[in-house]
Design a protein around this motif. Structure first.
Motif, PDB file in Angstrom:
ATOM      1  N   PHE A  16       0.835  -1.209   0.000  1.00 19.37           N
ATOM      2  CA  PHE A  16       0.000   0.000   0.000  1.00 19.37           C
ATOM      3  C   PHE A  16       0.870   1.259   0.000  1.00 19.37           C
ATOM      4  CE2 PHE A  16      -2.297   3.394   2.172  1.00 19.37           C
ATOM      5  CZ  PHE A  16      -3.492   3.419   1.462  1.00 19.37           C
TER       6      PHE A  16
ATOM      7  N   GLY B 115       2.762   1.577  -3.491  1.00 21.34           N
ATOM      8  CA  GLY B 115       1.861   1.986  -4.573  1.00 21.34           C
ATOM      9  C   GLY B 115       1.372   3.404  -4.423  1.00 21.34           C
ATOM     10  N   SER B 116       0.878   3.747  -3.231  1.00 21.85           N
ATOM     11  CA  SER B 116       0.314   5.076  -3.009  1.00 21.85           C
ATOM     12  C   SER B 116       1.394   6.162  -3.010  1.00 21.85           C
ATOM     13  CB  SER B 116      -0.488   5.114  -1.706  1.00 21.85           C
ATOM     14  OG  SER B 116       0.291   4.653  -0.632  1.00 21.85           O
ATOM     15  N   SER B 117       2.593   5.834  -2.513  1.00 16.51           N
ATOM     16  CA  SER B 117       3.693   6.810  -2.522  1.00 16.51           C
ATOM     17  C   SER B 117       4.110   7.136  -3.949  1.00 16.51           C
ATOM     18  CB  SER B 117       4.897   6.277  -1.745  1.00 16.51           C
ATOM     19  OG  SER B 117       4.597   6.141  -0.389  1.00 16.51           O
TER      20      SER B 117
ATOM     21  N   ILE C  77       0.742   9.625   3.384  1.00 17.68           N
ATOM     22  CA  ILE C  77       0.641   8.313   2.744  1.00 17.68           C
ATOM     23  C   ILE C  77       1.340   7.235   3.565  1.00 17.68           C
ATOM     24  CG2 ILE C  77       1.153   6.952   0.697  1.00 17.68           C
ATOM     25  CD1 ILE C  77      -0.929   9.087   0.187  1.00 17.68           C
TER      26      ILE C  77
ATOM     27  N   GLY D 211      -0.517   4.454   5.665  1.00 21.49           N
ATOM     28  CA  GLY D 211      -0.259   3.054   5.297  1.00 21.49           C
ATOM     29  C   GLY D 211       0.221   2.225   6.469  1.00 21.49           C
TER      30      GLY D 211
ATOM     31  N   ASN E  26       0.894   0.665  -9.935  1.00 22.77           N
ATOM     32  CA  ASN E  26       0.774   1.291  -8.618  1.00 22.77           C
ATOM     33  C   ASN E  26      -0.642   1.194  -8.059  1.00 22.77           C
ATOM     34  OD1 ASN E  26       3.496   2.085  -8.499  1.00 22.77           O
ATOM     35  ND2 ASN E  26       3.083   3.943  -9.672  1.00 22.77           N
ATOM     36  N   THR E  27      -1.630   1.280  -8.930  1.00 20.28           N
ATOM     37  CA  THR E  27      -3.025   1.127  -8.497  1.00 20.28           C
ATOM     38  C   THR E  27      -3.270  -0.288  -7.995  1.00 20.28           C
ATOM     39  OG1 THR E  27      -3.742   2.780 -10.122  1.00 20.28           O
ATOM     40  CG2 THR E  27      -5.452   1.357  -9.172  1.00 20.28           C
TER      41      THR E  27
ATOM     42  N   THR F   2      -1.643  -0.731  -4.607  1.00 23.13           N
ATOM     43  CA  THR F   2      -2.415  -0.055  -3.560  1.00 23.13           C
ATOM     44  C   THR F   2      -3.647  -0.859  -3.166  1.00 23.13           C
ATOM     45  OG1 THR F   2      -1.689   2.082  -4.440  1.00 23.13           O
ATOM     46  CG2 THR F   2      -3.553   2.108  -2.922  1.00 23.13           C
TER      47      THR F   2
END
Length: 319
Positions: free
Chosen positions: A20, A23-25, A42, A46, A176-177, A180
């Motif tokens: 998570f 991906g989110s970073s 983030i 996370g 990345n999605t 996440t």
């Protein structure tokens, strides 16, 4: 089998949080968000997601000791053991904004929580409760924190945009999605396994729900913070190391407990009030250490680690 499922739950929580964060970073960097802001939001969210999942599930299953103990235990562990170990590995440089704003905000959030759960001491009720109304009040504090974060984002985005000119390919967005979403699913499923199996183990050893939350579950759900901060310290990224811890503590109190109480009111034991007081004292100590030459060195780190060991001995004897 219970122990195997508990370990599996922790693995899913830790790996899920890791995916998570990655991906989110990456998505955040694509929007030219600064590393400091990523650490406070983030990464902090996370690494706090295991606590959020465990506490919400515990509250729904009517295990208030686990829900509260997990958050308070995690914050105490973060402020003492995680900061201490990271500082021993590499002295942590403390930004002036962290001293002036973020750590004091953590202190304010902790004090607000103490007041809200002290119904008996304030003669407001026959028992200590964290009600739905309290939960919404805590979430209002969280909204104020988010507003502060967005102000930082607005001020730092242009500067970061000038420094980072990397283009993100469409395939990277997809990857990345997926990271996440996959990480979030791992966190949710792992959280369910941790709560159910840790509670069962606690009962088999004659432990209270609160002690299980403060020890086994708190340590397990704080592993992402520990791993992230140690890695950041080794890479000499002290801003991320300390920012992650302070941000996670704020998220734990305001987002996790606020959401948990809003979903299901929590009964608060007198033991937990003592632990909240210890959490406040440790946060104040962290503020004092941070003001010494704007860094937390090896000596301060060692003292924090010793403090956590003493605290663990105390709560085990207390049980």
């Amino acid at each position: 089998m219970v122990y195997v499922l508990l370990i599996l739950g922790f693995v899913l929580l830790i790996k899920g949080a890791d995916l998570f964060v990655d991906g989110s970073s990456s998505i955040a960097r694509a929007f030219h968000v600064s590393p400091l802001l990523i650490g406070l939001t983030i990464v902090a969210f996370g690494t706090s997601s295991p606590e959020a999942t465990v506490s919400i599930i515990a509250a729904i299953e009517e295990n208030p000791g686990v829900a509260l103990g997990n958050v308070i235990g995690s914050n105490i562990l973060n402020t003492s053991l995680v900061v201490g170990v990271a500082a021993i590995l590499h002295p942590l440089k403390v930004e002036s904004t962290t001293i002036r704003k973020e750590i004091p905000f953590t202190l304010l959030a902790s004090l607000a929580l103490l007041i809200l759960v002290s119904d008996q001491a304030l003669q407001l009720a026959g028992e200590n409760l964290l009600t739905r109304g309290d939960g919404f009040i805590i979430l209002l504090f969280f909204m104020i924190f988010l507003y502060y974060i967005f102000e930082i984002a607005k001020n730092s985005r242009e500067k970061t945009k000038e420094e980072e000119t990397e283009d993100v390919k469409p395939s990277s967005w997809k990857k990345n999605t997926l990271l996440t979403v996959g990480g979030l699913l791992g966190i949710l499923f792992g959280g369910e396994l941790v709560v159910s199996n840790a509670t069962e183990i606690a009962y088999s050893f004659g432990m209270s729900e609160t002690l299980a939350g403060l020890t086994i579950i708190a340590i397990g759900t704080s592993l992402p913070e520990l791993i992230t901060s140690i890695t950041a310290a080794l890479k000499k990224e002290s801003e991320i190391a300390l920012g992650n811890i302070v941000g996670s503590n704020i998220f734990n109190i305001l987002f996790v407990l606020g959401t948990t109480a809003a979903i299901h009111p929590l009964t608060v034991s007198n033991m937990i009030i003592t632990d909240i007081t210890i959490m406040i004292i440790l946060t104040f100590v962290l503020l004092i250490f941070s003001r010494t030459n704007f860094k937390i060195g090896k000596i301060e780190g060692s003292l924090l680690v010793i403090t956590y060991i003493v605290y663990m001995i105390y709560i085990i004897i207390r049980n």
